[in-house]
Design a protein around this motif. Structure first.
Motif, PDB file in Angstrom:
ATOM      1  N   ILE A  85       0.925  -1.458   0.192  1.00  0.00           N
ATOM      2  CA  ILE A  85       0.521  -0.131  -0.106  1.00  0.00           C
ATOM      3  C   ILE A  85       1.000   1.411   0.109  1.00  0.00           C
ATOM      4  O   ILE A  85       0.474   2.561  -0.826  1.00  0.00           O
ATOM      5  CB  ILE A  85      -1.100   0.399   1.150  1.00  0.00           C
ATOM      6  CG1 ILE A  85      -2.390  -1.235   0.946  1.00  0.00           C
ATOM      7  CG2 ILE A  85      -1.515   1.458   1.790  1.00  0.00           C
ATOM      8  CD1 ILE A  85      -2.969  -0.912   2.537  1.00  0.00           C
ATOM      9  N   GLU A  86       1.702   1.022   1.015  1.00  0.00           N
ATOM     10  CA  GLU A  86       2.597   2.941   1.155  1.00  0.00           C
ATOM     11  C   GLU A  86       3.497   3.245  -0.200  1.00  0.00           C
ATOM     12  O   GLU A  86       3.622   3.851  -0.558  1.00  0.00           O
ATOM     13  CB  GLU A  86       3.402   2.724   2.368  1.00  0.00           C
ATOM     14  CG  GLU A  86       2.791   2.501   4.002  1.00  0.00           C
ATOM     15  CD  GLU A  86       3.847   2.568   4.834  1.00  0.00           C
ATOM     16  OE1 GLU A  86       4.828   2.457   4.402  1.00  0.00           O
ATOM     17  OE2 GLU A  86       3.073   3.125   5.930  1.00  0.00           O
ATOM     18  N   SER A  87       3.644   1.205  -1.036  1.00  0.00           N
ATOM     19  CA  SER A  87       4.862   2.072  -1.981  1.00  0.00           C
ATOM     20  C   SER A  87       3.877   1.874  -2.985  1.00  0.00           C
ATOM     21  O   SER A  87       4.172   3.146  -4.197  1.00  0.00           O
ATOM     22  CB  SER A  87       5.571   0.190  -2.683  1.00  0.00           C
ATOM     23  OG  SER A  87       6.104  -0.293  -1.298  1.00  0.00           O
ATOM     24  N   ALA A  88       2.841   1.919  -3.543  1.00  0.00           N
ATOM     25  CA  ALA A  88       1.725   2.183  -4.459  1.00  0.00           C
ATOM     26  C   ALA A  88       0.976   3.249  -4.459  1.00  0.00           C
ATOM     27  O   ALA A  88       1.248   4.429  -5.413  1.00  0.00           O
ATOM     28  CB  ALA A  88       0.497   1.621  -4.588  1.00  0.00           C
ATOM     29  N   ALA A  89       1.349   4.018  -2.708  1.00  0.00           N
ATOM     30  CA  ALA A  89       0.560   5.553  -2.688  1.00  0.00           C
ATOM     31  C   ALA A  89       2.313   6.367  -3.205  1.00  0.00           C
ATOM     32  O   ALA A  89       1.619   7.370  -3.972  1.00  0.00           O
ATOM     33  CB  ALA A  89       0.202   5.618  -1.474  1.00  0.00           C
ATOM     34  N   GLU A  90       3.172   5.787  -2.796  1.00  0.00           N
ATOM     35  CA  GLU A  90       4.580   7.038  -2.769  1.00  0.00           C
ATOM     36  C   GLU A  90       4.287   6.533  -4.329  1.00  0.00           C
ATOM     37  O   GLU A  90       5.164   8.074  -4.512  1.00  0.00           O
ATOM     38  CB  GLU A  90       5.169   6.205  -2.023  1.00  0.00           C
ATOM     39  CG  GLU A  90       5.657   6.469  -0.862  1.00  0.00           C
ATOM     40  CD  GLU A  90       5.334   7.507   0.288  1.00  0.00           C
ATOM     41  OE1 GLU A  90       6.096   8.698  -1.211  1.00  0.00           O
ATOM     42  OE2 GLU A  90       4.986   8.158   1.095  1.00  0.00           O
ATOM     43  N   ILE A  91       4.846   5.834  -5.511  1.00  0.00           N
ATOM     44  CA  ILE A  91       5.178   5.360  -6.285  1.00  0.00           C
ATOM     45  C   ILE A  91       4.300   6.496  -7.236  1.00  0.00           C
ATOM     46  O   ILE A  91       4.063   7.390  -7.709  1.00  0.00           O
ATOM     47  CB  ILE A  91       5.077   4.675  -7.260  1.00  0.00           C
ATOM     48  CG1 ILE A  91       6.851   3.552  -6.259  1.00  0.00           C
ATOM     49  CG2 ILE A  91       5.038   3.930  -8.743  1.00  0.00           C
ATOM     50  CD1 ILE A  91       6.078   2.041  -6.550  1.00  0.00           C
ATOM     51  N   ALA A  92       2.778   6.779  -6.602  1.00  0.00           N
ATOM     52  CA  ALA A  92       1.404   7.527  -7.679  1.00  0.00           C
ATOM     53  C   ALA A  92       1.784   8.882  -7.579  1.00  0.00           C
ATOM     54  O   ALA A  92       1.154   9.492  -8.518  1.00  0.00           O
ATOM     55  CB  ALA A  92      -0.274   6.845  -7.226  1.00  0.00           C
ATOM     56  N   SER A  93       2.076   8.976  -6.114  1.00  0.00           N
ATOM     57  CA  SER A  93       2.181  10.309  -5.982  1.00  0.00           C
ATOM     58  C   SER A  93       3.633  11.267  -6.330  1.00  0.00           C
ATOM     59  O   SER A  93       3.653  12.381  -6.576  1.00  0.00           O
ATOM     60  CB  SER A  93       2.407  10.889  -4.262  1.00  0.00           C
ATOM     61  OG  SER A  93       2.954  10.358  -3.667  1.00  0.00           O
ATOM     62  N   ARG A  94       4.190  10.180  -6.543  1.00  0.00           N
ATOM     63  CA  ARG A  94       5.670  11.502  -7.173  1.00  0.00           C
ATOM     64  C   ARG A  94       5.331  10.995  -8.839  1.00  0.00           C
ATOM     65  O   ARG A  94       6.477  11.743  -9.168  1.00  0.00           O
ATOM     66  CB  ARG A  94       6.887  10.262  -6.354  1.00  0.00           C
ATOM     67  CG  ARG A  94       6.723  10.927  -4.945  1.00  0.00           C
ATOM     68  CD  ARG A  94       7.951  11.950  -4.903  1.00  0.00           C
ATOM     69  NE  ARG A  94       9.256  11.853  -5.284  1.00  0.00           N
ATOM     70  CZ  ARG A  94      10.314  12.412  -5.309  1.00  0.00           C
ATOM     71  NH1 ARG A  94       9.557  14.115  -4.451  1.00  0.00           N
ATOM     72  NH2 ARG A  94      11.952  12.386  -4.970  1.00  0.00           N
ATOM     73  N   PHE A  95       5.145  10.001  -8.975  1.00  0.00           N
ATOM     74  CA  PHE A  95       5.063   9.877 -10.667  1.00  0.00           C
ATOM     75  C   PHE A  95       3.566   9.016 -10.645  1.00  0.00           C
ATOM     76  O   PHE A  95       3.064   8.247 -11.432  1.00  0.00           O
ATOM     77  CB  PHE A  95       5.462   8.684 -11.421  1.00  0.00           C
ATOM     78  CG  PHE A  95       7.112   8.446 -11.013  1.00  0.00           C
ATOM     79  CD1 PHE A  95       8.121   9.400 -11.825  1.00  0.00           C
ATOM     80  CD2 PHE A  95       7.485   7.849  -9.156  1.00  0.00           C
ATOM     81  CE1 PHE A  95       9.856   9.333 -10.918  1.00  0.00           C
ATOM     82  CE2 PHE A  95       9.131   7.816  -8.960  1.00  0.00           C
ATOM     83  CZ  PHE A  95       9.853   8.854  -9.955  1.00  0.00           C
ATOM     84  N   PRO A  96       2.350  10.781 -11.145  1.00  0.00           N
ATOM     85  CA  PRO A  96       1.850  10.979 -11.464  1.00  0.00           C
ATOM     86  C   PRO A  96       0.703  10.663 -13.095  1.00  0.00           C
ATOM     87  O   PRO A  96       0.054  10.051 -12.918  1.00  0.00           O
ATOM     88  CB  PRO A  96       0.846  12.389 -11.741  1.00  0.00           C
ATOM     89  CG  PRO A  96       2.277  13.306 -11.312  1.00  0.00           C
ATOM     90  CD  PRO A  96       3.076  11.686 -10.614  1.00  0.00           C
ATOM     91  N   SER A  97       2.100  10.317 -13.395  1.00  0.00           N
ATOM     92  CA  SER A  97       1.718   9.733 -15.081  1.00  0.00           C
ATOM     93  C   SER A  97       1.883   8.104 -15.194  1.00  0.00           C
ATOM     94  O   SER A  97       1.432   8.218 -16.494  1.00  0.00           O
ATOM     95  CB  SER A  97       2.811  10.517 -15.976  1.00  0.00           C
ATOM     96  OG  SER A  97       4.216  10.102 -16.005  1.00  0.00           O
ATOM     97  N   LEU A  98       2.288   7.834 -14.073  1.00  0.00           N
ATOM     98  CA  LEU A  98       2.208   5.727 -13.952  1.00  0.00           C
ATOM     99  C   LEU A  98       1.386   5.276 -14.200  1.00  0.00           C
ATOM    100  O   LEU A  98       0.505   6.165 -13.696  1.00  0.00           O
ATOM    101  CB  LEU A  98       3.373   5.892 -13.569  1.00  0.00           C
ATOM    102  CG  LEU A  98       4.879   6.533 -13.580  1.00  0.00           C
ATOM    103  CD1 LEU A  98       5.635   4.852 -12.277  1.00  0.00           C
ATOM    104  CD2 LEU A  98       5.728   5.228 -14.813  1.00  0.00           C
ATOM    105  N   THR A  99       0.690   4.152 -14.870  1.00  0.00           N
ATOM    106  CA  THR A  99      -0.412   3.632 -13.868  1.00  0.00           C
ATOM    107  C   THR A  99       0.508   2.788 -13.419  1.00  0.00           C
ATOM    108  O   THR A  99       1.096   1.411 -13.147  1.00  0.00           O
ATOM    109  CB  THR A  99      -0.718   2.835 -15.770  1.00  0.00           C
ATOM    110  OG1 THR A  99      -1.164   3.557 -16.446  1.00  0.00           O
ATOM    111  CG2 THR A  99      -1.896   1.706 -15.084  1.00  0.00           C
ATOM    112  N   VAL A 100      -0.515   2.813 -11.755  1.00  0.00           N
ATOM    113  CA  VAL A 100      -0.180   1.676 -11.092  1.00  0.00           C
ATOM    114  C   VAL A 100      -0.969   0.837 -10.558  1.00  0.00           C
ATOM    115  O   VAL A 100      -2.289   1.198 -10.412  1.00  0.00           O
ATOM    116  CB  VAL A 100       0.308   2.691  -9.535  1.00  0.00           C
ATOM    117  CG1 VAL A 100       0.976   1.851  -8.083  1.00  0.00           C
ATOM    118  CG2 VAL A 100       1.229   3.875  -9.834  1.00  0.00           C
ATOM    119  N   THR A 101      -0.679  -0.600 -10.320  1.00  0.00           N
ATOM    120  CA  THR A 101      -1.572  -1.369 -10.218  1.00  0.00           C
ATOM    121  C   THR A 101      -0.951  -2.045  -9.377  1.00  0.00           C
ATOM    122  O   THR A 101      -0.329  -3.016  -8.660  1.00  0.00           O
ATOM    123  CB  THR A 101      -1.964  -2.446 -11.073  1.00  0.00           C
ATOM    124  OG1 THR A 101      -2.280  -1.269 -12.397  1.00  0.00           O
ATOM    125  CG2 THR A 101      -3.000  -3.396 -11.049  1.00  0.00           C
TER     126      THR A 101
END
Length: 376
Positions: free
Chosen positions: A151-167
């Motif tokens: 959960i924390e990794s998904a949230a950090e990646i999505a917030s730092r790299f908003p153009s990525l598709t995070v699943t």
């Protein structure tokens, strides 16, 4: 000379080393040695930040141990001879009278075909930095595991790299152990960040995707956060089905009572079941093992270890979070925190080991301990 050797300088091993060394620093007949592969302390709670290129403190174990009297020995542990009471490193052996086994756990990439070859992990700062170096060139990132790390990794990646598709993929919904209101906030935060959730079991990791039972998800990068495995070096002791050292009530190995097992490497039974690995529980096991060893050296019996959970704090980026307060058995209470207050609470919890370790350095040294429990 009584040689006490601690294997592993994670949260539990460091707590054991500092507690023991601080309380015996005036005793010339006791030597405390801490063994770890690297001289850098890994803040596992901050690895999702490292994995997204954010700066974290560079903490060095020798610096943390300064003033305690503990000796630091860098090196990879290659074997433990319980009969001879020696620990083998790459080029030498260290003898011990009492061993604290705190080698922790790493991501279990062996449990899913292809994960060893194609998955990134958050085992240490090096592996986390490797993931950070690849994120800018990716389009699809899949994270396996809906526990706290996932959960924390998904949230950090999505917030730092908003153009990525995070699943985020897992067999359970994120926040499944929380009460309904806290879980709803967590899901709203993931929706706001654009994190897609998929229920399912990963059956294979491919070079450019992740295979589930019924579909294949494209993935330029795959992060495995779905389970852990422990070191096989405990094989000579009684272990559980996951390879963790089975302990008695005072954290001694049931088969080798001169070995204490703490943190993720130990199967510690409490009235509610076996403890699961967290910093919340790891540090208390390290402290209890140290105090038990001191009691033994004074000719006293160690006391049983008792632990109850208090909370489950989860970061959802730098400015949001959810904190689920719990009963001692880790079941959710009604009370929880969300938003910036929860984010601040989580940061306080993440930083709390350092004030605790500093207080340990100031512990009063025990009077000299002599054979048969006599003291000066």
């Amino acid at each position: 000379m009584t040689d006490i050797v601690i294997l592993g300088a994670g949260y539990a091993g460091m707590a054991a080393a500092m507690q023991l060394a601080a309380r015996t620093r005036r005793d010339d007949d006791i030597r405390v040695t801490l063994v770890n592969a690297s001289d850098r302390f890994t803040e596992r709670l901050r690895l999702p930040l490292t994995a997204t290129g954010q700066s974290v403190a560079d903490l060095r174990i020798p610096t943390l141990l300064e003033g305690t009297g503990a000796h630091f020995r860098p090196g990879w542990v290659t074997g433990v001879d319980l009969g001879a009471r020696t620990v083998s490193l790459e080029d030498t052996k260290i003898k011990f009278d009492i061993l604290v086994y705190a080698l922790g756990a790493v991501a279990d990439t062996a449990s899913v075909p292809g994960a060893d070859e194609h998955a990134f992990t958050l085992n240490d700062p090096v592996s986390a930095s490797l993931l950070a170096s690849r994120l800018a060139g990716a389009a699809n990132v899949v994270i396996g595991g809906t526990g706290l790390t996932g959960i924390e990794s998904a949230a950090e990646i999505a917030s730092r790299f908003p153009s990525l598709t995070v699943t985020l993929v897992g067999r359970a919904d994120p926040g499944a152990s929380m009460n309904a209101s806290a879980r709803a906030h967590l899901h709203r935060a993931l929706d706001r960040l654009g994190v897609r959730r998929v229920r399912g079991e990963i059956t294979k990791v491919l070079p450019q995707g992740v295979q589930l039972e019924s579909e294949t998800l494209p993935a330029d990068l795959f992060l495995w956060a779905g389970g852990t495995r422990v070191s096989p070096l405990a094989a000579g002791m009684t272990t559980d089905e996951r390879g963790r050292v089975v302990t008695d009530a005072s954290l001694r190995s049931v088969s080798h009572p001169f070995v204490y097992a703490v943190g993720d490497a130990a199967a510690v039974r409490q009235p509610y079941g076996i403890m699961h690995g967290t910093c919340q529980g790891g540090m208390p096991t390290g402290v209890h093992a140290a105090i038990s060893i001191l009691r033994e050296l004074r000719g006293k019996q160690p006391k049983p270890f008792r632990f109850g959970y208090y909370h489950t704090p989860v970061s959802l980026g730098r400015h949001d979070g959810v904190v689920q307060f719990t009963h001692g058995d880790d079941s959710p209470r009604r009370f929880y925190l969300t938003g910036r207050l929860a984010a601040g609470y989580k940061e306080f919890v993440t930083a709390s080991p350092w004030p605790t370790y500093r207080r340990m350095k100031r512990l009063p040294a025990s009077a000299a301990i002599w054979p048969h429990g006599k003291r000066s």
